[in-house]
Design a protein around this motif. Structure first.
Motif, PDB file in Angstrom:
ATOM      1  N   PHE A  65       0.830  -1.194   0.000  1.00  0.00           N
ATOM      2  CA  PHE A  65       0.000   0.000   0.000  1.00  0.00           C
ATOM      3  C   PHE A  65       0.868   1.249   0.000  1.00  0.00           C
ATOM      4  O   PHE A  65       1.660   1.487   0.917  1.00  0.00           O
ATOM      5  N   ALA A  66       0.717   2.055  -1.056  1.00  0.00           N
ATOM      6  CA  ALA A  66       1.379   3.354  -1.136  1.00  0.00           C
ATOM      7  C   ALA A  66       0.251   4.369  -1.358  1.00  0.00           C
ATOM      8  O   ALA A  66      -0.362   4.407  -2.430  1.00  0.00           O
ATOM      9  N   LEU A  74      -0.267   7.582  -2.027  1.00  0.00           N
ATOM     10  CA  LEU A  74      -0.391   8.472  -3.188  1.00  0.00           C
ATOM     11  C   LEU A  74      -0.604   7.695  -4.484  1.00  0.00           C
ATOM     12  O   LEU A  74      -1.341   8.130  -5.372  1.00  0.00           O
ATOM     13  N   GLU A  79       1.660   0.558   5.720  1.00  0.00           N
ATOM     14  CA  GLU A  79       2.239  -0.533   4.933  1.00  0.00           C
ATOM     15  C   GLU A  79       3.412  -1.214   5.665  1.00  0.00           C
ATOM     16  O   GLU A  79       4.433  -0.571   5.928  1.00  0.00           O
ATOM     17  N   GLY A 124       7.083  10.223  -1.645  1.00  0.00           N
ATOM     18  CA  GLY A 124       5.732  10.420  -1.141  1.00  0.00           C
ATOM     19  C   GLY A 124       4.880   9.178  -1.002  1.00  0.00           C
ATOM     20  O   GLY A 124       3.785   9.235  -0.504  1.00  0.00           O
ATOM     21  N   HIS A 125       5.370   8.026  -1.462  1.00  0.00           N
ATOM     22  CA  HIS A 125       4.507   6.852  -1.324  1.00  0.00           C
ATOM     23  C   HIS A 125       5.328   5.601  -1.064  1.00  0.00           C
ATOM     24  O   HIS A 125       5.230   4.620  -1.787  1.00  0.00           O
ATOM     25  N   GLY A 126       6.173   5.670  -0.036  1.00  0.00           N
ATOM     26  CA  GLY A 126       6.956   4.490   0.298  1.00  0.00           C
ATOM     27  C   GLY A 126       7.941   4.176  -0.814  1.00  0.00           C
ATOM     28  O   GLY A 126       8.109   4.951  -1.754  1.00  0.00           O
ATOM     29  N   TYR A 127       8.568   3.034  -0.745  1.00  0.00           N
ATOM     30  CA  TYR A 127       9.624   2.738  -1.711  1.00  0.00           C
ATOM     31  C   TYR A 127       9.131   1.855  -2.847  1.00  0.00           C
ATOM     32  O   TYR A 127       9.898   1.376  -3.669  1.00  0.00           O
ATOM     33  N   THR A 128       7.818   1.646  -2.890  1.00  0.00           N
ATOM     34  CA  THR A 128       7.259   0.768  -3.912  1.00  0.00           C
ATOM     35  C   THR A 128       7.794   1.103  -5.303  1.00  0.00           C
ATOM     36  O   THR A 128       8.182   0.237  -6.063  1.00  0.00           O
ATOM     37  N   TYR A 129       7.828   2.414  -5.618  1.00  0.00           N
ATOM     38  CA  TYR A 129       8.216   2.822  -6.955  1.00  0.00           C
ATOM     39  C   TYR A 129       9.686   3.217  -7.037  1.00  0.00           C
ATOM     40  O   TYR A 129      10.122   3.850  -7.968  1.00  0.00           O
TER      41      TYR A 129
END
Lengths: 246, 246
Positions: free
Chosen positions: A62-63, A65, B11, B190-195
């Motif tokens: 889960f991210a 943004l 997360e 802004g949204h964790g390290y997923t990307y």
């Protein structure tokens, strides 16, 4: 003028509720359309998290943004969020009414920001600050506090009001709002007017009515708070001047 | 030393979670006892309101501080709150780990403050600030942010980090904590390290391990943040000097 009042207090008979009622009545008397979003009454969930998104942009991680952007594009944003966005789109002026809890808005209102200011739908890397989505709309923060108003000066015991409200004000600036000077009702003893007595409450409300009447009459003359904008930053987002942020 | 890490990210595999895991591991390796309060995992309810209190101090009107005082005296505080208070009482150092959302902590952590810092039980009109309940304990705020660290300077696009964290820092000062300089991991998109990819994450974690190692080695040498205290205010709570609050 269309006015939205975002109200965040758990008690329907609180001083905050009275201020919202007074503002609603006065603004309507002045010929404006007023809509109130009572976050506690509507049972708004302020906790951003995976439960609000289906289908998921990434079901494994889960991210926030990334999920917001995907849901905004796919039209699968939560109804509670789309309803708040529609109210914001209709508004020319947004008033935030809440008690200062721990030098900040209650979690209920903080979570409204976390969930309603949707990435992609309401802002992008270039559509922010003085180029923000809500450019042209005005925002006005009205708060109550238990400590007397006199303690909220610079270096005062209550903390500088500008510092207390800076994060919310800057977030509103980020979204493009023109932020008007805040309104403070101090000495509310930190827990609504329950322990203040009807007489003191009546006095506070009469004072507040006067304050609101003054604000309404000179709203167009208000000098908005100043925040740095795109012209104040270099390509790396660093200040090119000695702009103060608080 | 007993360390409490208050962790607020939805997360389990987020960059924040990795930082909390790294801190836990390193602090234990250094011989400290570490306890983690994972607010999302424990399902903490951040919304202060009437449902948390029974019996009620006033069943007709909900006033948060009045209910907190009554419940604290009667021993009827919610178990989720008493558990957090017990963790704070055990701690010599409290680390707050969270992502900066809208220039502030996520609603989950803000509501932890709203509910856990119980009026009467943990503070009174005289037991505050440099006379606060947690006097002698240290607090350290560690945050991630999507914007690069360089944008969080004074006047920078991201906003001054000191202004962003001032409300939380001042609330910790209010409770008596000695507040250490914060730690910032910027550019987390802004949204964790997923990307961000495994390679970039590994680099960030290695950097963070070094930063934490340095902080741990020189923790006692850290110069705490300075906030006004009782000697800086007159009887009315006004500053008797030009104390800056942010």
């Amino acid at each position: 003028m269309h006015v939205l009042i975002v109200h965040a207090h758990p008690e329907p008979t609180s001083f905050n509720a009275a201020l919202t009622d007074v503002a609603t009545e006065m603004l309507r008397q002045a010929g404006h359309a007023v809509e109130v979003s009572d976050l506690y009454r509507s049972g708004f969930d302020p906790v951003e998290g995976p439960d609000h998104y289906a289908p998921r942009a990434d079901p494994h991680r889960f991210a926030a943004l990334a999920e917001q952007r995907q849901a905004g594009q796919a039209g699968t944003l939560p109804s509670a969020v789309t309803a708040e966005i529609a109210r914001l789109e209709r508004a020319d002026l947004v008033i935030f009414q809440f008690p200062v809890w721990w030098h900040a808005p209650p979690a209920m209102l903080k979570g409204w920001l976390d969930r309603v200011f949707v990435s992609g739908r309401l802002y992008t890397s270039t559509k922010r600050y003085d180029r923000g989505h809500f450019r042209g709309k005005r925002a006005l923060v009205s708060v109550t506090a238990g400590a007397p108003a006199g303690t909220f000066g610079r270096g005062g015991r209550g903390g500088d009001l500008g510092a207390i409200l800076w994060p919310l004000h800057y977030s509103l600036h980020y979204m493009g709002f023109t932020v008007l000077p805040p309104a403070l009702a101090g000495g509310i003893q930190g827990h609504g007017y329950t322990y203040q007595g009807a007489e003191a409450l009546a006095g506070h409300l009469e004072e507040r009515k006067r304050v609101w009447a003054e604000r309404l009459h000179r709203l167009d003359g208000d000098v908005p708070l100043r925040f740095p904008g795109w012209d104040d930053w270099d390509a790396a987002g660093r200040s090119v001047a000695a702009a103060a942020t608080c």
